[in-house]
Design an enzyme around this catalytic site. Structure first.
Site, PDB file in Angstrom:
ATOM      1  N   GLN A 261       0.779  -1.103  -0.162  1.00 14.83           N
ATOM      2  CA  GLN A 261      -0.163   0.067   0.054  1.00 14.83           C
ATOM      3  C   GLN A 261       0.745   1.165  -0.032  1.00 14.83           C
ATOM      4  OE1 GLN A 261      -2.595  -0.220   3.566  1.00 14.83           O
ATOM      5  NE2 GLN A 261      -3.651  -2.264   2.567  1.00 14.83           N
TER       6      GLN A 261
ATOM      7  N   HIS B 195      -1.459   0.437   5.986  1.00 14.25           N
ATOM      8  CA  HIS B 195      -2.237   1.632   6.378  1.00 14.25           C
ATOM      9  C   HIS B 195      -1.002   2.741   6.539  1.00 14.25           C
ATOM     10  CE1 HIS B 195      -5.054  -1.520   8.429  1.00 14.25           C
ATOM     11  NE2 HIS B 195      -4.890  -1.506   7.225  1.00 14.25           N
TER      12      HIS B 195
ATOM     13  N   TYR C 103     -11.976   8.465  17.969  1.00 24.10           N
ATOM     14  CA  TYR C 103     -12.887   7.657  17.036  1.00 24.10           C
ATOM     15  C   TYR C 103     -13.054   6.231  17.367  1.00 24.10           C
ATOM     16  CZ  TYR C 103     -14.115  12.171  15.345  1.00 24.10           C
ATOM     17  OH  TYR C 103     -14.961  13.494  15.424  1.00 24.10           O
TER      18      TYR C 103
ATOM     19  N   TYR D 111      -9.021  -9.848   9.687  1.00 24.04           N
ATOM     20  CA  TYR D 111      -9.076 -10.765   8.499  1.00 24.04           C
ATOM     21  C   TYR D 111      -9.160 -12.023   8.754  1.00 24.04           C
ATOM     22  CZ  TYR D 111      -8.102  -6.297   6.236  1.00 24.04           C
ATOM     23  OH  TYR D 111      -8.353  -4.740   6.009  1.00 24.04           O
TER      24      TYR D 111
END
Lengths: 368, 156
Positions: A81, A143, A247, A258
């Site tokens: 990523q 991430h 949050y 996963y």
């Protein structure tokens, strides 16, 4: 059946598709891009597009994609990523040429998210400097966040990820993992940042408890910052961001790991900001635009969320800022969609996520 | 009972034991990470989460364990036949080592740094390996119980 055939024929021609309420056509603006990640509209109608592999590409109005990448881009860590993420123009870009780039910096064993500022002269980047480097460096290639947003006070938000293996650190204000940071356009800490002065907290923090921020938008009418982030398996969230808000990741989540294992037994503890909505199963949201133009009048005020896993765009129909319905759009493309933007002329632009990625333009049928 | 069937039943017992224990162990590590952040987890919630993982985590984990043991237990069995002193230790060692290698391979192939969150640290990894080793103990116990011979029960 007839409508399906018409849609299939027009799609094969690369032009049109019909939704239940709105007719539009989709045209290819550029193709052959390696995992395009974000798009910026330049004042002269040119466009800049980032490729995750680390290239900044120029699409000239009337000429199309330029073969050579823009010179002067930062050296990125490109793996998994990781790579070059967002390009964002400064508020005074038209005069100064200043833009911002977010990217993964470092190496496999120690890398993080960086934010650079540079000046673009229409050909190349100059005077590039690193304004921010998220702490700490982590291992792996997952991430990073990377989405940016300019606020009306000319400060800049940068969404970050938790580095995957470091999820508990999203609750630790002593680092930047799993947070949104707020900076001035010079890279300084704004004087009213919510964690400024909090013992052991990083002063750049604006909100914490995020997993992997992948979309940011500002609702000027309601002065709301909207953010979406990836959950694990399930639990993708749309949040309204408050300065200093927590949050909840990974203490609360609607998703599971996963592997199928529970990350937390709790979805809500009353201690954290709750999402406006969550997507379970995951759609993998990526990129977001609040449509405030006039080309599609029936879409005004709606949020558009690009998705990777679900392979469509989610239109979040809003009434007075409240989400009342969701509508999948552009599923006929059958592609992972990395980003969605509203152009200055009111068209929607999509970036498809593949090693043969495209820039697509969505216009009303009658204007094609 | 045939040699093949004895070993097959031993293998099945090993996979079942290691999968169930591994699932229970990894749940406790995940919950411990939350309690370290100040979250209180009542016993009922802990048990419910453990039960959820026994349903949700075991399908994938049992495949990892089954593949690992299919490679490592035959080797352990061969060593058990060759070196009689300490022979009863080989299945446990083989199972533990097999899982350790399988986790390394899984992490190398998976897009994320660490597939199973509980194995992000050395203590969690060791606990999972030990739970796998108990699967090896189950293999030794079942094959021995089904055999008329004292040592190397899968040796015809």
């Amino acid at each position: 059946m007839r409508r399906l055939i018409v849609a299939a024929i027009t799609l094969m021609a690369g032009l049109a598709e019909v939704s239940a309420a709105t007719t539009y056509h989709i045209a290819t603006v550029a193709e052959g891009l390696d995992h395009p990640w974000s798009l910026a509209f330049l004042p002269n109608d040119d466009m800049l597009v980032t490729e995750r592999a680390g290239r900044l590409r120029l699409i000239r109005a009337g000429e199309g994609l330029q073969a050579a990448p823009v010179e002067g881009a930062p050296e990125v860590y490109a793996e998994g990523q990781a790579g070059l993420f967002e390009v964002l123009l400064a508020p005074d870009h038209e005069e100064s040429g200043v833009l911002f780039l977010s990217y993964a910096c470092g190496e496999a064993k120690a890398n993080t998210t960086c934010l650079d500022r540079a000046r673009f002269d229409g050909e190349r980047l100059m005077d590039r400097e690193t304004l921010f480097r998220a702490l700490p460096d982590t291992y792996g290639a997952s991430h990073y966040g990377g989405r940016m947003l300019l606020l009306p006070d000319d400060t800049l938000l940068l969404g970050l990820g938790d580095g995957f293996d470091y999820r508990e650190h999203a609750q630790n204000p002593a680092n930047h993992l799993g947070s949104v940071v707020r900076l001035t356009t010079d890279g300084d800490v704004p004087e009213d940042n919510p964690f400024l002065g909090v013992e052991r907290a990083q002063p750049e923090l604006f909100s914490v408890g995020h997993r992997n921020v992948q979309g940011l938008a500002y609702d000027a009418e309601r002065r709301e910052i909207l953010l979406h982030e990836h959950g694990p398996r399930g639990g993708d969230e749309l949040n309204r961001i408050q300065a200093g808000g927590n949050y909840g990741w990974p203490m609360v989540t609607h998703g599971v790991d996963y592997t199928g294992a529970r990350i937390s037994p709790y979805t809500d503890l009353g201690l954290f900001e709750s999402p406006l909505l969550h997507w379970t199963p995951s759609i993998a949201p990526s990129g977001m635009t609040l449509y405030d133009a006039s080309l599609f009048p029936e879409w005004q005020g709606d949020l558009f969320v690009a998705t990777l896993a679900a392979r469509h765009v989610v239109r979040l129909n809003r009434v007075d800022g409240r989400i009342v319905a969701q509508e999948p759009l552009f599923a006929e493309l059958g592609e992972r969609i990395r980003d969605i933007r509203t152009s200055p002329d009111g068209a929607l632009y999509l970036l498809t996520d593949s090693d043969e990625g495209r820039v697509l333009r969505v216009m009303p049928t009658e204007q094609r | 009972m045939s040699l093949f069937l004895r070993c097959l039943l031993g293998y099945a017992a090993a996979v079942l034991t290691a999968t169930l224990l591994g699932s229970i162990v990894q749940t406790q590590f995940n919950l411990a990470a939350l309690t370290e952040m100040g979250l209180r987890i009542p016993l009922g919630t802990r048990l419910a989460t453990t039960g959820h993982d026994l349903l949700g985590f075991t399908p994938l984990y049992s495949v990892i364990v089954a593949v690992a043991f299919a490679a490592s237990l035959p080797v352990a069995e061969a060593l058990r036949r060759r070196w009689r002193p300490g022979a009863h230790l080989f299945p446990a060692l083989g199972a533990g080592l097999g899982l350790w290698v399988a986790l390394w391979v899984a992490n190398s192939l998976a897009p994320m740094p660490t597939l199973i969150a509980a194995t992000r640290g050395n203590v969690g990894s060791l606990a999972m390996v030990l739970s796998a080793a108990l699967g090896g103990v189950a293999y030794a116990w079942v094959t021995r119980a089904l055999s008329t011979r004292r040592i190397s029960p899968c040796d015809a």
